[in-house]
Every structure is written in C-alpha cells, then in structure tokens.
Design a protein around this motif. Structure first.
Motif, PDB file in Angstrom:
ATOM      1  N   GLN A 171     -64.655 -53.248  14.104  1.00  0.00           N
ATOM      2  CA  GLN A 171     -63.859 -53.645  12.929  1.00  0.00           C
ATOM      3  C   GLN A 171     -63.827 -53.071  11.660  1.00  0.00           C
ATOM      4  O   GLN A 171     -64.763 -52.746  11.412  1.00  0.00           O
ATOM      5  N   ALA A 172     -62.297 -52.499  11.677  1.00  0.00           N
ATOM      6  CA  ALA A 172     -62.954 -52.107   9.556  1.00  0.00           C
ATOM      7  C   ALA A 172     -61.838 -52.731   9.189  1.00  0.00           C
ATOM      8  O   ALA A 172     -60.553 -52.060   9.805  1.00  0.00           O
ATOM      9  N   VAL A 173     -61.995 -52.961   7.420  1.00  0.00           N
ATOM     10  CA  VAL A 173     -60.560 -53.698   7.404  1.00  0.00           C
ATOM     11  C   VAL A 173     -60.527 -52.495   6.155  1.00  0.00           C
ATOM     12  O   VAL A 173     -61.348 -51.490   5.427  1.00  0.00           O
ATOM     13  N   ILE A 174     -59.125 -52.099   6.475  1.00  0.00           N
ATOM     14  CA  ILE A 174     -58.809 -50.653   5.350  1.00  0.00           C
ATOM     15  C   ILE A 174     -57.067 -51.198   4.569  1.00  0.00           C
ATOM     16  O   ILE A 174     -56.485 -51.877   5.118  1.00  0.00           O
ATOM     17  N   ASP A 175     -57.220 -50.674   3.011  1.00  0.00           N
ATOM     18  CA  ASP A 175     -56.254 -50.681   2.513  1.00  0.00           C
ATOM     19  C   ASP A 175     -54.699 -49.925   2.803  1.00  0.00           C
ATOM     20  O   ASP A 175     -55.253 -49.086   2.366  1.00  0.00           O
ATOM     21  N   LEU A 176     -54.367 -50.335   2.752  1.00  0.00           N
ATOM     22  CA  LEU A 176     -52.717 -49.298   3.708  1.00  0.00           C
ATOM     23  C   LEU A 176     -50.848 -50.363   2.492  1.00  0.00           C
ATOM     24  O   LEU A 176     -50.607 -50.963   2.343  1.00  0.00           O
ATOM     25  N   TYR A 177     -51.517 -49.280   1.327  1.00  0.00           N
ATOM     26  CA  TYR A 177     -50.399 -49.613   0.455  1.00  0.00           C
ATOM     27  C   TYR A 177     -50.161 -50.672  -0.222  1.00  0.00           C
ATOM     28  O   TYR A 177     -49.218 -51.469  -0.119  1.00  0.00           O
ATOM     29  N   GLY A 178     -51.569 -51.106  -0.734  1.00  0.00           N
ATOM     30  CA  GLY A 178     -51.480 -52.546  -0.827  1.00  0.00           C
ATOM     31  C   GLY A 178     -51.492 -53.466   0.587  1.00  0.00           C
ATOM     32  O   GLY A 178     -51.386 -54.973   0.168  1.00  0.00           O
ATOM     33  N   VAL A 179     -51.839 -53.354   1.779  1.00  0.00           N
ATOM     34  CA  VAL A 179     -51.393 -54.217   2.786  1.00  0.00           C
ATOM     35  C   VAL A 179     -53.291 -54.224   3.740  1.00  0.00           C
ATOM     36  O   VAL A 179     -52.972 -53.114   4.023  1.00  0.00           O
ATOM     37  N   PRO A 180     -54.027 -55.171   2.835  1.00  0.00           N
ATOM     38  CA  PRO A 180     -54.859 -54.829   3.940  1.00  0.00           C
ATOM     39  C   PRO A 180     -54.923 -55.128   5.108  1.00  0.00           C
ATOM     40  O   PRO A 180     -54.304 -55.846   5.500  1.00  0.00           O
TER      41      PRO A 180
ATOM     42  N   THR B  18     -62.037 -56.620  22.184  1.00  0.00           N
ATOM     43  CA  THR B  18     -62.553 -57.838  22.117  1.00  0.00           C
ATOM     44  C   THR B  18     -61.394 -58.859  22.475  1.00  0.00           C
ATOM     45  O   THR B  18     -61.863 -59.899  22.289  1.00  0.00           O
ATOM     46  N   LEU B  19     -59.862 -58.231  22.157  1.00  0.00           N
ATOM     47  CA  LEU B  19     -59.131 -59.661  22.153  1.00  0.00           C
ATOM     48  C   LEU B  19     -58.758 -59.728  23.421  1.00  0.00           C
ATOM     49  O   LEU B  19     -57.809 -60.875  23.357  1.00  0.00           O
ATOM     50  N   CYS B  20     -59.106 -59.141  24.285  1.00  0.00           N
ATOM     51  CA  CYS B  20     -58.833 -59.957  26.102  1.00  0.00           C
ATOM     52  C   CYS B  20     -59.800 -60.188  26.480  1.00  0.00           C
ATOM     53  O   CYS B  20     -60.957 -60.030  27.656  1.00  0.00           O
ATOM     54  N   THR B  21     -59.755 -61.734  26.117  1.00  0.00           N
ATOM     55  CA  THR B  21     -60.754 -62.406  26.048  1.00  0.00           C
ATOM     56  C   THR B  21     -60.653 -63.285  27.501  1.00  0.00           C
ATOM     57  O   THR B  21     -61.805 -64.251  27.745  1.00  0.00           O
ATOM     58  N   ASP B  22     -59.187 -63.333  27.650  1.00  0.00           N
ATOM     59  CA  ASP B  22     -59.070 -64.276  29.315  1.00  0.00           C
ATOM     60  C   ASP B  22     -59.489 -62.870  30.058  1.00  0.00           C
ATOM     61  O   ASP B  22     -60.026 -63.938  31.666  1.00  0.00           O
ATOM     62  N   ASP B  23     -60.174 -61.631  29.957  1.00  0.00           N
ATOM     63  CA  ASP B  23     -60.789 -61.133  30.935  1.00  0.00           C
ATOM     64  C   ASP B  23     -62.244 -61.289  31.263  1.00  0.00           C
ATOM     65  O   ASP B  23     -62.923 -60.754  30.904  1.00  0.00           O
ATOM     66  N   VAL B  24     -62.382 -62.539  31.427  1.00  0.00           N
ATOM     67  CA  VAL B  24     -64.530 -62.502  31.144  1.00  0.00           C
ATOM     68  C   VAL B  24     -65.573 -62.250  32.045  1.00  0.00           C
ATOM     69  O   VAL B  24     -66.226 -61.766  31.093  1.00  0.00           O
TER      70      VAL B  24
ATOM     71  N   GLN C  26     -53.386 -64.279  22.612  1.00  0.00           N
ATOM     72  CA  GLN C  26     -53.259 -64.908  20.538  1.00  0.00           C
ATOM     73  C   GLN C  26     -54.004 -65.224  20.258  1.00  0.00           C
ATOM     74  O   GLN C  26     -54.141 -64.899  18.913  1.00  0.00           O
ATOM     75  N   GLN C  27     -54.245 -66.707  20.872  1.00  0.00           N
ATOM     76  CA  GLN C  27     -55.636 -67.108  19.963  1.00  0.00           C
ATOM     77  C   GLN C  27     -56.795 -66.168  19.481  1.00  0.00           C
ATOM     78  O   GLN C  27     -57.104 -66.343  18.837  1.00  0.00           O
ATOM     79  N   ALA C  28     -57.644 -65.110  20.070  1.00  0.00           N
ATOM     80  CA  ALA C  28     -58.409 -64.206  19.620  1.00  0.00           C
ATOM     81  C   ALA C  28     -57.646 -63.170  19.044  1.00  0.00           C
ATOM     82  O   ALA C  28     -58.444 -62.882  17.250  1.00  0.00           O
ATOM     83  N   VAL C  29     -56.481 -63.356  18.803  1.00  0.00           N
ATOM     84  CA  VAL C  29     -55.793 -62.518  17.906  1.00  0.00           C
ATOM     85  C   VAL C  29     -56.153 -63.391  16.269  1.00  0.00           C
ATOM     86  O   VAL C  29     -56.087 -62.510  14.732  1.00  0.00           O
ATOM     87  N   GLU C  30     -55.737 -64.244  16.244  1.00  0.00           N
ATOM     88  CA  GLU C  30     -55.233 -65.460  15.450  1.00  0.00           C
ATOM     89  C   GLU C  30     -56.414 -65.581  14.638  1.00  0.00           C
ATOM     90  O   GLU C  30     -57.069 -65.476  13.449  1.00  0.00           O
ATOM     91  N   GLU C  31     -57.581 -65.919  15.474  1.00  0.00           N
ATOM     92  CA  GLU C  31     -59.133 -66.421  14.662  1.00  0.00           C
ATOM     93  C   GLU C  31     -59.735 -64.667  14.141  1.00  0.00           C
ATOM     94  O   GLU C  31     -60.441 -64.760  13.280  1.00  0.00           O
ATOM     95  N   THR C  32     -59.464 -63.543  14.475  1.00  0.00           N
ATOM     96  CA  THR C  32     -60.052 -62.694  13.799  1.00  0.00           C
ATOM     97  C   THR C  32     -59.208 -62.502  13.024  1.00  0.00           C
ATOM     98  O   THR C  32     -60.302 -61.335  12.626  1.00  0.00           O
ATOM     99  N   LEU C  33     -58.500 -62.191  12.921  1.00  0.00           N
ATOM    100  CA  LEU C  33     -57.241 -62.459  11.692  1.00  0.00           C
ATOM    101  C   LEU C  33     -58.098 -63.601  10.760  1.00  0.00           C
ATOM    102  O   LEU C  33     -58.464 -63.038   9.272  1.00  0.00           O
TER     103      LEU C  33
END
Length: 243
Positions: free
Chosen positions: A104-113, A121-127, A181-188
């Motif tokens: 995971q990497a956070v970058i700045d794109l024209y002022g938007v992190p 890793t977001l496909c958590t339903d696939d246990v 979607q839950q994994a997406v939101e938790e990761t954000l």
C-alpha cells in the motif's frame, strides 16, 4: 505532466499482442509523462529475478529494455507487486529503472492524497484465497520456493495458475471475485484518505460513494488484451480511465 496507472497485463510467453500494445504505449509516454505506476500482475507469474538473462525471460527483454528507456527519459517508474508477480525483486528494478512500492502506498496527486494498492487484499469474501495469500507471502515459503531449481519453480507456478483458474469456476462471481465495500471503507479509514486506485478485479470503473459523510472515490484499473490496454491518466486537468 501526466501520471499513468496500469495493472493486470499478465504477460507471459503467449502474450505477444499485449506486449506490443505495451511497447507502443511506453514509446508514446517516453519523455512525456511525470510517472508510470504499475500496480501488480504485470506478469502472469514471476518465479524470481534469477530468471533474468535466461531463456525463460528472453521473451520479456524488449519490454524490460523499453521500461529502461522510459526511465532514462525522465519518467519515474513505480512497480507494485500483484498476486502473480510478487517475487519481482531488486534486480528487475535496477535493470528497468523502477522503484518497488510496498503493498500500500499513499501518494499526492495534485493535492489529493491517493492510496495505491493491487486490490487483492480487498477481496475479503474470498476467504480461501486470503488464506493461500498469507502462506505465499510468508518469508518461509519465499525462501523455500526460491531455493528450488528454476524449472521446478516454473512447473509449480504453472500448476498454481491452473488450480487458481479451476477454483474460480462455478463461484458466485459478484460475491467472491470482487472487492468488499466494507474492506474498501476500512482500508481508506486506516490510511486516512478518500481516494484509492487499484486493479486485480479486471472491472475498470469509477466508484463514487460517501465515507463518514465525505465524498470518496475508488478508481479500478482494467486488464489488458491482445488488441488493447487499460490506462488511467491523471493530470492537473482531471482523471480519465481508458479501456
């Protein structure tokens, strides 16, 4: 200057069409972009950097050479591991001029992190997949696998690829093979950003949603085909997803 994002090319010995599409794209952006981010599954499989210079990797030499030319032209190259090419290492990076990114990497794109990740890793339903992933990413498995002869590693990689395809058949695609979607939101929330870019699912799209009362966005890269690629372009004027 433009930032480009690609993923899921799945290059192998049979993907001459995809490689030509890639070579044409790299020639187009050489000296004309700020950065190129490769977000995983660039290769269908990669069994270790010691295949570089052997007949097994000869088919990829034009691509590696073109990546080097792009890097030498002043375009910054970044490579993030996917679920199929997580054994790409420092030798590949040195030859091509890429910088390896963490999972995971956070970058700045024209002022938007913006959070970058491959997306598996977001496909958590696939246990079952997440359990296998944990084993394959362990230092112990890595040491044992890389200690094997190249031919045996390739045999096992082919076997794992066949098993992966067989396992995907008959599954409920929407529930298992897409992100949670839950994994997406938790990761954000964990990374403290409101936008992410990922691949893996082969479902290119822009998803806008609300996260804790704020607008959030998920940009999904597509996979590549013999006659076309999938690109995300971000510059000061906005975002464009091409596929």
């Amino acid at each position: 200057m433009t930032n480009w994002f690609i993923s899921d090319l799945h290059l192998d010995a049979s993907s001459s069409g995809e490689q030509q599409v890639l070579l044409d794209f790299l020639a187009r952006i050489k000296g004309r972009a700020e950065a190129l981010y490769i977000l995983g599954d660039f290769f269908e499989y990669w069994v270790g950097d010691d295949v570089i210079g052997t007949t097994h990797a000869a088919v990829f030499q034009p691509v590696m050479a073109q990546l080097r030319q792009v890097s030498d032209s002043g375009v910054r190259l970044y490579f993030m591991h996917g679920n199929r090419d997580f054994l790409v290492g420092e030798e590949f990076a040195a030859i091509t001029g890429c910088q390896l990114l963490p999972g995971q990497a956070v970058i700045d794109l024209y002022g938007v992190p913006t959070l970058l990740l491959h997306g598996d890793t977001l496909c958590t339903d696939d246990v079952e997949y997440q359990q296998v992933r944990k084993v394959l990413r362990s230092p112990q498995w890595r040491r044992q696998f890389l200690a094997l002869p190249v031919e045996e590693r390739i045999r096992q990689a082919e076997q794992m690829r066949a098993q992966s395809r067989a396992a995907a058949e008959g599954r409920v695609e929407e529930m298992i093979l897409d992100v949670s979607q839950q994994a997406v939101e938790e990761t954000l929330r964990q990374t403290g950003v409101l936008r992410m870019i990922h691949g893996h699912t082969h479902r290119p799209a822009t998803h806008d949603f609300q996260l804790d009362g704020q607008p959030a966005q998920r940009l999904v890269l597509g996979d590549w085909h013999a006659d076309r690629g999938s690109f995300l372009r971000i510059d000061a004027t906005g975002v464009a997803l091409e596929f």
